[in-house]
Design a protein around this motif. Structure first.
Motif, PDB file in Angstrom:
ATOM      1  N   TYR A  30      17.937   0.727 -23.671  1.00  0.00           N
ATOM      2  CA  TYR A  30      17.766  -0.156 -22.524  1.00  0.00           C
ATOM      3  C   TYR A  30      16.639  -1.125 -22.867  1.00  0.00           C
ATOM      4  N   ASP A  31      16.929  -2.402 -22.820  1.00  0.00           N
ATOM      5  CA  ASP A  31      15.907  -3.402 -23.109  1.00  0.00           C
ATOM      6  C   ASP A  31      15.223  -3.786 -21.797  1.00  0.00           C
ATOM      7  N   LEU A  32      14.074  -3.147 -21.526  1.00  0.00           N
ATOM      8  CA  LEU A  32      13.388  -3.376 -20.265  1.00  0.00           C
ATOM      9  C   LEU A  32      12.697  -4.732 -20.202  1.00  0.00           C
ATOM     10  N   SER A  33      12.714  -5.478 -21.305  1.00  0.00           N
ATOM     11  CA  SER A  33      12.197  -6.842 -21.223  1.00  0.00           C
ATOM     12  C   SER A  33      13.136  -7.715 -20.398  1.00  0.00           C
ATOM     13  N   GLU A  34      14.360  -7.213 -20.151  1.00  0.00           N
ATOM     14  CA  GLU A  34      15.336  -7.957 -19.361  1.00  0.00           C
ATOM     15  C   GLU A  34      15.386  -7.481 -17.907  1.00  0.00           C
ATOM     16  N   ILE A  35      14.472  -6.605 -17.524  1.00  0.00           N
ATOM     17  CA  ILE A  35      14.448  -6.138 -16.144  1.00  0.00           C
ATOM     18  C   ILE A  35      13.993  -7.274 -15.240  1.00  0.00           C
ATOM     19  N   ASN A  36      14.616  -7.389 -14.060  1.00  0.00           N
ATOM     20  CA  ASN A  36      14.250  -8.420 -13.093  1.00  0.00           C
ATOM     21  C   ASN A  36      13.493  -7.791 -11.935  1.00  0.00           C
ATOM     22  N   PHE A  37      12.386  -8.410 -11.550  1.00  0.00           N
ATOM     23  CA  PHE A  37      11.587  -7.854 -10.457  1.00  0.00           C
ATOM     24  C   PHE A  37      10.868  -8.965  -9.709  1.00  0.00           C
ATOM     25  N   GLU A  38      10.445  -8.641  -8.493  1.00  0.00           N
ATOM     26  CA  GLU A  38       9.671  -9.552  -7.667  1.00  0.00           C
ATOM     27  C   GLU A  38       8.450  -8.811  -7.137  1.00  0.00           C
ATOM     28  N   VAL A  39       7.297  -9.459  -7.166  1.00  0.00           N
ATOM     29  CA  VAL A  39       6.076  -8.892  -6.607  1.00  0.00           C
ATOM     30  C   VAL A  39       5.750  -9.659  -5.342  1.00  0.00           C
ATOM     31  N   THR A  93       2.666 -10.422   0.111  1.00  0.00           N
ATOM     32  CA  THR A  93       2.583 -10.435   1.574  1.00  0.00           C
ATOM     33  C   THR A  93       2.886  -9.064   2.159  1.00  0.00           C
ATOM     34  N   THR A  94       3.969  -8.433   1.667  1.00  0.00           N
ATOM     35  CA  THR A  94       4.357  -7.108   2.174  1.00  0.00           C
ATOM     36  C   THR A  94       3.917  -5.976   1.254  1.00  0.00           C
ATOM     37  N   LYS A  95       3.215  -6.344   0.177  1.00  0.00           N
ATOM     38  CA  LYS A  95       2.753  -5.364  -0.817  1.00  0.00           C
ATOM     39  C   LYS A  95       3.932  -4.529  -1.313  1.00  0.00           C
ATOM     40  N   THR A  96       4.960  -5.250  -1.807  1.00  0.00           N
ATOM     41  CA  THR A  96       6.187  -4.597  -2.264  1.00  0.00           C
ATOM     42  C   THR A  96       6.548  -5.067  -3.663  1.00  0.00           C
ATOM     43  N   LEU A  97       6.898  -4.101  -4.510  1.00  0.00           N
ATOM     44  CA  LEU A  97       7.472  -4.411  -5.823  1.00  0.00           C
ATOM     45  C   LEU A  97       8.971  -4.182  -5.725  1.00  0.00           C
ATOM     46  N   ARG A  98       9.741  -5.261  -5.895  1.00  0.00           N
ATOM     47  CA  ARG A  98      11.194  -5.159  -5.801  1.00  0.00           C
ATOM     48  C   ARG A  98      11.812  -5.258  -7.191  1.00  0.00           C
ATOM     49  N   VAL A  99      12.457  -4.187  -7.632  1.00  0.00           N
ATOM     50  CA  VAL A  99      13.231  -4.213  -8.869  1.00  0.00           C
ATOM     51  C   VAL A  99      14.630  -4.669  -8.491  1.00  0.00           C
ATOM     52  N   THR A 100      15.020  -5.832  -8.985  1.00  0.00           N
ATOM     53  CA  THR A 100      16.292  -6.430  -8.557  1.00  0.00           C
ATOM     54  C   THR A 100      17.440  -6.175  -9.525  1.00  0.00           C
ATOM     55  N   ASN A 101      17.114  -5.887 -10.785  1.00  0.00           N
ATOM     56  CA  ASN A 101      18.191  -5.651 -11.749  1.00  0.00           C
ATOM     57  C   ASN A 101      17.678  -4.855 -12.939  1.00  0.00           C
ATOM     58  N   ILE A 102      18.483  -3.895 -13.375  1.00  0.00           N
ATOM     59  CA  ILE A 102      18.188  -3.107 -14.571  1.00  0.00           C
ATOM     60  C   ILE A 102      19.295  -3.383 -15.584  1.00  0.00           C
ATOM     61  N   GLU A 133      10.553   6.084 -17.576  1.00  0.00           N
ATOM     62  CA  GLU A 133       9.754   4.869 -17.663  1.00  0.00           C
ATOM     63  C   GLU A 133       9.632   4.198 -16.288  1.00  0.00           C
ATOM     64  N   LEU A 134      10.748   4.140 -15.555  1.00  0.00           N
ATOM     65  CA  LEU A 134      10.729   3.494 -14.250  1.00  0.00           C
ATOM     66  C   LEU A 134       9.885   4.254 -13.235  1.00  0.00           C
ATOM     67  N   SER A 135       9.742   5.567 -13.417  1.00  0.00           N
ATOM     68  CA  SER A 135       8.935   6.357 -12.496  1.00  0.00           C
ATOM     69  C   SER A 135       7.474   5.939 -12.533  1.00  0.00           C
ATOM     70  N   LYS A 136       7.065   5.315 -13.642  1.00  0.00           N
ATOM     71  CA  LYS A 136       5.683   4.821 -13.732  1.00  0.00           C
ATOM     72  C   LYS A 136       5.440   3.741 -12.694  1.00  0.00           C
ATOM     73  N   PHE A 137       6.486   2.959 -12.384  1.00  0.00           N
ATOM     74  CA  PHE A 137       6.341   1.937 -11.348  1.00  0.00           C
ATOM     75  C   PHE A 137       6.026   2.587 -10.003  1.00  0.00           C
ATOM     76  N   TYR A 138       6.751   3.681  -9.699  1.00  0.00           N
ATOM     77  CA  TYR A 138       6.547   4.362  -8.422  1.00  0.00           C
ATOM     78  C   TYR A 138       5.142   4.954  -8.331  1.00  0.00           C
ATOM     79  N   ILE A 139       4.708   5.603  -9.408  1.00  0.00           N
ATOM     80  CA  ILE A 139       3.376   6.214  -9.408  1.00  0.00           C
ATOM     81  C   ILE A 139       2.298   5.155  -9.204  1.00  0.00           C
TER      82      ILE A 139
END
Length: 204
Positions: free
Chosen positions: A90-99, A102-111, A171-177
């Protein structure tokens, strides 16, 4: 006396305004630092996660051509031993996300989808061919394509892809932590991610 009271009130109001402004500035600074920290963490895990496997197969190839009707044939055959190294990545350099600060939310939009690469090593044994039906490049290409198709089915039926998915989720669980520790929210596919991260992020 009134002037003194007015002066005290004005001084207290100025102090409160300054404290409020200073607090707001500190909160914005912390928010910005947290946002940059989250983005840096995503960059740190933006690497290719690879699971490797090794597969072996013995492939028997035969081709016959009719000569002078159905009574005479020109045959060629080969026994091929294949040892293949297979990687799922999985090439995580291609992951799409939004920070969203305002709502203090990290949105992962595509894996990204997993990348399966098969690197076979062919060893040919007992290669025989008739003068009228010799081995050529087309035969070797046909053997390679058939073997790769067979190996693809073996990979799909094996635990290799599941192991790669588990490493992806690790790897993605690190985002949650990270987001949880900073008081942020993590979401994926418009779902809030909590402890059930394995269920949320598990590819369909």
């Amino acid at each position: 006396m009134k002037r003194v009271l007015v002066g005290i009130v004005i001084a207290m109001a100025m102090i409160l305004i300054f404290q409020s402004w200073n607090k707001g500035k500190e909160e914005k600074s912390i928010l910005k630092e947290n946002s940059l920290l989250i983005q840096q963490q995503i960059k740190n895990v933006s690497k290719i996660i690879v699971t490797e496997g090794h597969f072996s197969e013995v492939y028997s190839y035969k081709d016959s051509q009719l000569l002078f009707g159905p009574y005479f044939t020109a045959d060629k055959r080969a026994l091929v031993v294949v040892n293949a190294e297979v990687t799922v990545a999985y090439d995580l350099s291609e992951i799409n996300f939004e920070v969203d600060e305002t709502t203090k939310t990290l949105r992962v939009t595509n894996i990204p989808e997993p990348e399966i690469k098969i690197n076979p090593d062919f060893e040919y044994y007992d290669v025989t061919a008739d003068y009228f039906n010799p081995f050529d490049a087309e035969d070797y290409n046909k053997i390679k394509n058939n073997v790769k198709a067979s190996l693809q089915k073996k990979v799909e039926a094996s635990s290799l892809q599941k192991n790669a998915e588990n490493r992806l989720i690790s790897e993605l669980s690190k985002f949650y932590i990270l987001t949880n520790s900073l008081g942020w929210t993590l979401s994926y596919n418009n779902k809030i991610v909590k402890e059930d991260i394995f269920e949320i992020f598990s590819p369909n």
